[in-house]
Design an enzyme around this catalytic site. Structure first.
Site, PDB file in Angstrom:
ATOM      1  N   ASP A   1       0.850  -1.181   0.000  1.00  0.00           N
ATOM      2  CA  ASP A   1       0.000   0.000   0.000  1.00  0.00           C
ATOM      3  C   ASP A   1       0.891   1.237   0.000  1.00  0.00           C
ATOM      4  O   ASP A   1       1.645   1.463   0.938  1.00  0.00           O
ATOM      5  CB  ASP A   1      -0.870  -0.064   1.264  1.00  0.00           C
TER       6      ASP A   1
ATOM      7  N   ASP B   1      -8.736  -0.595   2.140  1.00  0.00           N
ATOM      8  CA  ASP B   1      -8.723   0.047   0.817  1.00  0.00           C
ATOM      9  C   ASP B   1      -9.956  -0.354   0.013  1.00  0.00           C
ATOM     10  O   ASP B   1     -10.596   0.481  -0.614  1.00  0.00           O
ATOM     11  CB  ASP B   1      -7.471  -0.390   0.022  1.00  0.00           C
TER      12      ASP B   1
ATOM     13  N   THR C   1      -3.081   5.339  -3.839  1.00  0.00           N
ATOM     14  CA  THR C   1      -2.009   6.089  -3.173  1.00  0.00           C
ATOM     15  C   THR C   1      -0.692   5.981  -3.929  1.00  0.00           C
ATOM     16  O   THR C   1       0.101   6.910  -3.927  1.00  0.00           O
ATOM     17  CB  THR C   1      -1.808   5.569  -1.750  1.00  0.00           C
ATOM     18  N   THR C   2      -0.473   4.832  -4.578  1.00  0.00           N
ATOM     19  CA  THR C   2       0.788   4.658  -5.290  1.00  0.00           C
ATOM     20  C   THR C   2       0.796   5.510  -6.558  1.00  0.00           C
ATOM     21  O   THR C   2       1.747   6.232  -6.833  1.00  0.00           O
ATOM     22  CB  THR C   2       0.986   3.180  -5.683  1.00  0.00           C
TER      23      THR C   2
END
Length: 539
Positions: A59, A397, A92-93
């Site tokens: 994550d 998530d 998020t990445t």
């Protein structure tokens, strides 16, 4: 540095192109850390902190959160991924990779003597246009798609996590969990899906396929005494933050007794105070008592006689959740305005039933059918704690992604589809502009391609080839009206083909994409505006 500078600065000053290059390098190196964890075949990172605690995760936000980044510009990217995690929960990445790529491109433009302000206004314009384009062209309303959609969104989110191959199992779990806690907002009539109402418990042992979903709120802790009932129907729940042990004198209070017969009376009174408190609770109709403090043997006796279920040492956060769930009020003291002790039945929460059950070697309390909102709990099983932590993060998530998709009611195809479409659209848009921003927008369009490129690199496909195919499809979709359905084409990382991802069920919440572009652009602009850094020497 000139002598003039040294006179008034106790520190060093870096300015102009140097600092820009520094910032861009720092940002790229942060992005490089998370780059390989993007997408369904992304790999995991193992982070060991100064105490030797090991975190294994995929994550983006967690990875960057664990890194203690020194460089101020790189820290902007770390905060950026935290923002994305809070707002959307997923993506998020990609947001970090995109921001770093934009910076890199902008830096090249500055080197070619284009003023940063022009680049910034170009980026802003490109951001507005891309969001408009996503909303008009790519987003599909969810109500046309049914329950499947929640399942597909969860599956897409989970495919890049530790159990990518088993994503269906957890996607089902996430979907059911979110649907259980759905409730309509009485004022607006909109459905809200509180992610917090899904409790997550971790117990190691068995395989992760043995994870289960429980209806009702599950919390850790068993009955205080063996004589108490295991199940209580039509529970009236008292939530206390009060000690139900023999009340002792407060610290530093001394009593001087002249008559030894009074000693016994004092002792008697000490135990009577607790007894009176318990009777207050029972008289109000409470049959389940949860307290964060202790309950001693003498007190347990009264509860057993009354057939009530009492639990001691409950976590405060559990108590707050139960209060929200059952409509009860958490009591810190029994004292009322008159200085006496009283307990009003209106403080009690209600639930259909409260059960104590052994789940995986430990006693747990399950509260079913709360009055005010529904709740459910997921019990995760797994081989070791690292894996459980990772599963919990992934599930969170997924829950967030499903919630966003259901609340914002629109989805976009995943697999690099949106980014490729935007890059084509923005390139065409840039050429239609006669102003200076044209170059910045063209670079923005190029920067968008970093996502599909990275996806295919991680999937061990030929990146150049894949991106070329994608762009050809999207170009056709945007120029030729007969091929409009090509605009939903993205790549399937596993087979390495280009396909209609909307039909294949590879979808993401539209909100996640829109926020990603907004946040990444804002972050890039923030770093780009810096043209001088003054670092003061420590005193």
């Amino acid at each position: 540095m000139s002598t003039k500078d040294q006179l008034y600065l106790n520190g060093e000053r870096t300015s102009g192109q140097d600092i820009r290059t520094q910032n861009v390098t720092a940002a790229s190196s942060v992005a490089n850390v998370v780059k390989t964890s993007l997408g369904p075949i992304g790999l995991d990172k193992m982070l060991v902190d100064d105490l030797g605690e090991v975190t294994i995760t995929n994550d983006g936000a967690t990875i960057l959160d664990q890194l203690e980044v020194e460089h101020p510009a790189a820290r902007v990217l770390v905060q950026l991924s935290e923002m994305q995690d809070k707002e959307v929960g997923d993506g998020t990445t990609s947001v970090v990779i995109l921001a770093a790529e934009m910076l890199k491109r902008a830096n090249e433009l500055v080197k070619n003597s284009i003023h940063p302000t022009t680049i910034m206004s170009g980026y802003r314009l490109a951001m507005k246009e891309s969001i408009k384009f996503i909303k008009e062209q790519l987003a599909t309303k969810t109500h046309t798609l049914g329950r499947e959609i929640g399942f597909n969104i969860a599956k897409t989110t989970l495919s890049s996590k530790i159990f990518g191959r088993e994503s269906e199992f957890f996607a089902n779990l996430a979907c059911d969990a979110i649907n259980m806690v759905a409730n309509a907002n009485p004022d607006t009539g909109k459905m809200v899906y509180p992610v917090k109402a899904v409790g997550i418990l971790k117990q190691h042992g068995r395989s992760f396929k043995d994870s289960q979903l429980f209806h009702g709120y599950v919390m850790y802790g068993g009955r205080a005494g063996q004589g108490m009932p295991r199940t209580v129907k039509n529970a009236k729940i008292a939530l206390l933050d009060i000690d139900l042990r023999k009340s002792k004198m407060a610290m530093g209070v001394q009593v001087v007794v002249t008559d030894p017969t009074q000693l016994e009376a004092i002792r008697q009174r000490e135990s009577d105070i607790t007894k009176e408190r318990i009777n207050l609770l029972l008289a109000a109709g409470a049959n389940v008592i949860l307290t964060t403090k202790g309950i001693d043997d003498m007190a347990i006796k009264y509860f057993v006689e009354a057939g009530a279920l009492a639990v001691r040492r409950v976590k405060k956060e559990d108590l707050r959740r139960v209060a929200k769930l059952t409509g009860g009020t958490m009591m810190i003291t029994f004292a009322d305005m008159e200085g006496n002790e009283s307990f009003d039945p209106s403080y009690l929460g209600t639930a259909d039933e409260v059960i104590e059950e052994r789940i995986a070697d430990d006693d747990h309390l399950i509260i079913k059918g709360g009055k005010t909102q529904a709740a459910c709990s997921v019990l995760l099983r797994g081989a070791n704690m690292q894996m459980l932590d990772e599963i919990e993060r992934s599930l969170h998530d997924a829950l967030c992604a499903v919630k966003r998709a259901l609340e914002s009611a629109s989805v976009v195809p995943g697999g690099g589809c949106v980014e490729s479409a935007l890059s084509i659209y923005l390139e065409n848009f840039a050429t239609s502009l006669g102003s200076r921003e044209q170059l910045a927008i063209a670079e923005f369009a190029q920067a968008m391609l970093v996502i599909p490129k990275q996806l295919s690199v991680n999937a061990a496909q030929d990146a150049t080839d894949m991106v070329a195919k994608l762009r050809a499809n999207h170009n056709a979709a945007q120029t030729d009206a007969t091929k409009a359905e090509l605009r939903f084409y993205g790549m399937d990382c596993i087979s390495g083909k280009v396909q209609n991802n909307l039909a294949a069920g590879i979808v993401e919440p539209a909100l996640s994409k829109v926020k990603m572009i907004q946040f990444a652009t804002e972050a890039a602009i923030t770093v780009l505006r810096i043209d001088d850094m003054i670092k003061l020497n420590p005193e």
